[in-house]
Design an enzyme around this catalytic site. Structure first.
Site, PDB file in Angstrom:
ATOM      1  N   CYS A   1       2.850  -1.672  15.687  1.00 33.73           N
ATOM      2  CA  CYS A   1       2.716  -1.437  14.239  1.00 33.73           C
ATOM      3  C   CYS A   1       1.993  -2.575  13.553  1.00 33.73           C
ATOM      4  CB  CYS A   1       4.112  -1.257  13.647  1.00 33.73           C
ATOM      5  SG  CYS A   1       4.128  -1.137  11.853  1.00 33.73           S
TER       6      CYS A   1
ATOM      7  N   CYS B   1       7.878  -4.467  15.507  1.00 36.71           N
ATOM      8  CA  CYS B   1       7.544  -3.452  16.508  1.00 36.71           C
ATOM      9  C   CYS B   1       6.117  -3.721  16.981  1.00 36.71           C
ATOM     10  CB  CYS B   1       7.656  -2.054  15.924  1.00 36.71           C
ATOM     11  SG  CYS B   1       9.302  -1.712  15.279  1.00 36.71           S
TER      12      CYS B   1
ATOM     13  N   CYS C   1       7.080  -6.635   7.172  1.00 34.57           N
ATOM     14  CA  CYS C   1       8.282  -6.121   7.834  1.00 34.57           C
ATOM     15  C   CYS C   1       8.755  -7.144   8.855  1.00 34.57           C
ATOM     16  CB  CYS C   1       7.990  -4.799   8.539  1.00 34.57           C
ATOM     17  SG  CYS C   1       9.461  -4.059   9.282  1.00 34.57           S
TER      18      CYS C   1
ATOM     19  N   CYS D   1      -0.346   6.207   9.833  1.00 40.81           N
ATOM     20  CA  CYS D   1       0.933   5.561  10.136  1.00 40.81           C
ATOM     21  C   CYS D   1       0.740   4.243  10.850  1.00 40.81           C
ATOM     22  CB  CYS D   1       1.741   6.413  11.101  1.00 40.81           C
ATOM     23  SG  CYS D   1       2.480   7.799  10.360  1.00 40.81           S
TER      24      CYS D   1
ATOM     25  N   GLU E   1       0.829  -1.192   0.000  1.00 44.54           N
ATOM     26  CA  GLU E   1       0.000   0.000   0.000  1.00 44.54           C
ATOM     27  C   GLU E   1       0.864   1.242   0.000  1.00 44.54           C
ATOM     28  OE1 GLU E   1      -3.884  -1.841   2.205  1.00 44.54           O
ATOM     29  OE2 GLU E   1      -2.388  -0.906   3.470  1.00 44.54           O
TER      30      GLU E   1
ATOM     31  N   CYS F   1       3.647   8.471   0.600  1.00 49.64           N
ATOM     32  CA  CYS F   1       4.279   7.570   1.541  1.00 49.64           C
ATOM     33  C   CYS F   1       4.524   6.246   0.821  1.00 49.64           C
ATOM     34  CB  CYS F   1       3.278   7.401   2.683  1.00 49.64           C
ATOM     35  SG  CYS F   1       3.899   6.548   4.082  1.00 49.64           S
TER      36      CYS F   1
END
Ligand code: SAH
Ligand code: SF4
Length: 352
Positions: free
Chosen positions: A127, A124, A120, A342, A99, A113
């Site tokens: 996230c 974290c 990933c 975010c 995305e 962005c």
């Protein structure tokens, strides 16, 4: 699971300008043909060789016969938020999707962005992308293509004048492809963005921060997110490898061009890292550094058990840093209603 890109090897979007010149010269053609080809691929966003009308038919035929393609990703679903944020799904050639988000900055300008990985690996805890794990790195071509393909979703007359690597993935974990993507993104015969308008955001891979400083004069953003190793270890496992002191030392030696600032991102998690003591420690850690601090109240998704801090807490945190002379902004919640804020990127399972 393989993290190597699984895309056609002969895609022109993955060639640097020099590599393209070498291929063209090897075909016995003059070097300027490579520049024309480069412009078609990166500036004009051509999807195939047919439209490249100022190139000799023989060259186009040779490239086709040799198995080359323009290797474009394609635009998937486009969602627009009530605040004007636009989230686009980018479909990759191997069936995967990432995305990218277009954030309205006023007066017809957007910041885009970009994603750098499918998922990933850094895990974290706050996230959403982190919960997906890493499927694979994106190639340089796939990274650049997000900008070219998303143009179809940009409102008429508007421009995308800033690029930030703050979408899915850790850009410095995919160092080589991200650095390679900066070639076409900044080349005047490519997309022509000045490096000042590009920001790479990292969770803090210290050796790669040093390496980036040596190869590319882009802006750097750091996701600090905690002021003690105890808390940072817990919410960002990468901190066990590169603890806060090492990270801050890397930032202090980062070769910033004059009059530029580092961005320090700090996700505010209610009751975890948002106390007055945290604000004080954050001010101390960054003392004397040219930084702008970006506070991001946590954007929720179900699962990890964090909470957005109350408005008053955010204000108090902001006020402390402001009093100490820092440039501090609180990032809004643009795109929250379409899961484009975010840390919310990554396809959700269908609801039924
Ligand atoms: N991997 C890079 C870039 C992508 S994340 C990095 O970590 O910097 C972009 C930013 O979103 C980071 O600053 C991250 O701390 C923040 N973020 C991640 N999840 C979030 C969430 N749920 N709410 C608010 N910010 C989040
Ligand atoms: Fe990866 Fe950045 Fe999310 Fe951490 S915050 S899991 S590094 S995308």
């Amino acid at each position: 699971m393989s993290i190597r890109p699984v895309v056609p090897e002969k895609s022109l979007t993955d060639l640097s300008r020099t590599a393209l010149q070498e291929r063209v010269v090897a075909l016995g053609l003059p070097r300027y043909r490579a520049d024309q080809l480069y412009k078609w691929v990166f500036q004009k966003g051509a999807r195939d060789f047919e439209g490249m009308t100022d190139l000799p038919k023989a060259l186009r035929q040779t490239l086709t016969d040799d198995g080359w393609t323009v290797g474009r990703v394609s635009l998937g679903r486009v969602a627009e938020s009530i605040d004007g944020t636009i989230k686009v799904v980018i479909r990759l050639q191997d069936g995967g999707a990432v995305e990218s988000v277009l954030i309205p900055m006023g007066e017809g300008r957007f910041t885009q962005c970009l994603s750098s990985q499918l998922g990933c690996a850094l895990d974290c805890k706050f996230c959403y992308t982190g919960t997906l794990g890493l499927s694979r790195h994106l190639t340089a071509g796939e990274i650049v293509d997000q900008v070219i393909v998303a143009r179809q979703a940009v409102p008429a007359g508007a421009v995308v004048d800033h690029l930030v690597f703050m979408g899915m993935g850790e850009p410095l974990h995919n160092f080589d492809h991200v650095v390679a993507s900066l070639g076409p993104l900044t080349d005047p015969n490519g997309l022509g963005y000045s490096a000042r308008r590009i920001t790479v955001s990292t969770s803090g891979l210290v050796p790669q921060i040093d390496a980036l400083g040596k190869v590319a004069p882009v802006n750097l953003a750091i996701s600090l997110n905690a002021t003690t190793d105890e808390v940072r270890d817990r919410i960002m496992p990468i901190n066990k490898r590169y603890p806060i002191a090492e990270l801050i030392a890397a930032l202090r030696r980062y070769p910033l061009p004059p009059r530029r600032k580092l961005t320090v991102e700090y996700v505010l998690l209610g009751g975890v890292n948002d106390t007055d003591a945290d604000a004080r420690r954050l001010g101390d850690l960054l003392d004397g550094m040219p930084v702008r601090i970006n506070l991001i109240p946590w954007n929720p998704f179900s699962g990890p058990g964090f909470a957005r801090p109350e408005e008053g807490r955010v204000q108090a945190f902001h006020a402390h840093l402001d009093r100490r002379g820092y440039t501090v902004t609180v990032r809004g919640t643009k795109g929250l209603d379409i899961d484009a804020a975010c840390g919310q990127l990554g396809e959700r399972p269908a609801l039924n």
